[in-house]
Design a protein around this motif. Sequence first.
Motif, PDB file in Angstrom:
ATOM      1  N   ASP A  45      -4.819 -90.773  33.536  1.00  0.00           N
ATOM      2  CA  ASP A  45      -3.625 -91.186  34.368  1.00  0.00           C
ATOM      3  C   ASP A  45      -4.105 -91.219  35.889  1.00  0.00           C
ATOM      4  O   ASP A  45      -4.367 -90.130  36.377  1.00  0.00           O
ATOM      5  N   PRO A  46      -3.546 -92.355  36.448  1.00  0.00           N
ATOM      6  CA  PRO A  46      -4.058 -92.311  37.954  1.00  0.00           C
ATOM      7  C   PRO A  46      -3.346 -91.353  38.700  1.00  0.00           C
ATOM      8  O   PRO A  46      -3.704 -90.939  39.712  1.00  0.00           O
ATOM      9  N   ARG A  47      -2.111 -91.001  38.243  1.00  0.00           N
ATOM     10  CA  ARG A  47      -1.183 -89.944  39.151  1.00  0.00           C
ATOM     11  C   ARG A  47      -2.069 -88.749  39.089  1.00  0.00           C
ATOM     12  O   ARG A  47      -1.888 -88.000  40.159  1.00  0.00           O
ATOM     13  N   THR A 241      -7.324 -94.403  43.945  1.00  0.00           N
ATOM     14  CA  THR A 241      -7.486 -94.933  42.689  1.00  0.00           C
ATOM     15  C   THR A 241      -8.612 -96.056  42.554  1.00  0.00           C
ATOM     16  O   THR A 241      -8.670 -96.850  41.922  1.00  0.00           O
ATOM     17  N   GLY A 365      -1.382 -93.171  43.771  1.00  0.00           N
ATOM     18  CA  GLY A 365      -1.624 -92.952  42.376  1.00  0.00           C
ATOM     19  C   GLY A 365      -0.259 -93.728  41.731  1.00  0.00           C
ATOM     20  O   GLY A 365      -0.094 -94.063  40.715  1.00  0.00           O
ATOM     21  N   LEU A 366       1.032 -93.367  42.399  1.00  0.00           N
ATOM     22  CA  LEU A 366       2.457 -93.654  41.988  1.00  0.00           C
ATOM     23  C   LEU A 366       2.549 -95.427  42.116  1.00  0.00           C
ATOM     24  O   LEU A 366       2.906 -95.813  41.085  1.00  0.00           O
ATOM     25  N   HIS A 369       0.270 -96.640  39.311  1.00  0.00           N
ATOM     26  CA  HIS A 369       0.859 -96.691  38.131  1.00  0.00           C
ATOM     27  C   HIS A 369       2.000 -97.629  37.770  1.00  0.00           C
ATOM     28  O   HIS A 369       2.470 -98.209  36.822  1.00  0.00           O
TER      29      HIS A 369
END
Length: 402
Positions: A45-47, A241, A365-366, A369
Amino acid sequence: MTQSEPEPRLSADYWRMWWATGVNSVGDGAFAAAVPLLAIMVTQDPRLIAVVSAATYLPWLLLSLPVGAIVDRYDRVVLMWRAQGLAALIVAALAGFVALDRIGIPALALTAFALGACAVVFANAAQAALPDIVAVPLLPKANGHQQAITTVGLQFAGPPAGSLLFAVAAALPFGLNAASFALSAALLATLPRRGHVRDGHQPMRTAIADGLRWLVRHRLLRTLAVLLGVNTFCFQLGNATLILLATHTLRLDTRGYGLLLAGAAVGSLLGGLVGARLVKSQGELRPLVAALVTNALVFVGIGLSPNVTMLGALLAVNGFVTTLWSIVTVGLRQRIVPSDLLGRVNSAYRMLGWGLIPLGALAGGLVAHVFGLRAPYPVAGILRAVALLVALPVLIRTMGPS
């Protein structure tokens, strides 16, 4: 005719500090490569990966101001080696947990925060201590050498070592980092003590306010601090990321990721070696503006990179101009700010300049995503360009034509 005086040279004390920086940077480079590799073993999960990155820089927002007052109150050399010693213990504990396979994202984020706190103490103390060791005319040269050796370790030697060691055993790069912190602390402990700095009995709140007030009243440094804040937010927005862009989108393996970081370091190393000469020949304004323009363009290009070769080349260019920016701005602060205020002004400057990095990581991250792994870099590049356009008139007026 009188014989001209020999050009002043960097002292033995400086070179011990330089070696300590280099040793520590190798371990930090191994750590920087290993942490994202460890994180993607735990989650994709990138977050959540961005949370670990944010935790590393959160101490700059929360602790920078009180640390600056401490740096102006106590012996800066002692603070440096004690921060390194504590960091060695923290990373040694992390290596143990990794070896036992008892590490998750919360523990990794907590460790990153603790190491970030040590870094706040060390970095503020080191920048404030350097003018005590180096003559003012030699500061650009000394800062260039510091940037160069930091680059060699942090980006050139450390990441390949970290990724290769991680491929053998996940705990090994963290053990290397712990050993580097310990050796760096031992070298720093040999530097002569400088004693307490002025205002040792001043209340902490008053001491912090003095540093903030000085920075707010200085138009150039205030503008550079805010501009740094936007730029570091954007840097981390894209960079948080990078591991996923390189390994998922461009299909790099673990060893290839370390080599990518090392290749990118070539530009930073070159910037550290020639940056002082550029500043001497061109003045400070032209290199500074050129670095900021290039940063914005490069970030847009990174997000559009069709292959690893182009990505590595753009990262190298980014490293060169980022190092050039650092040589100019660090030298300005060391030259302009009074010695007894340098720790507090530096800490206020870096709180403004680095305090938004955690938010940048979370934003990156957001964005990744929601819009894909390529999106954060172009967004960051556009924001950097807008910030430069707003700040440019102030830079021209306060720094003057070069």
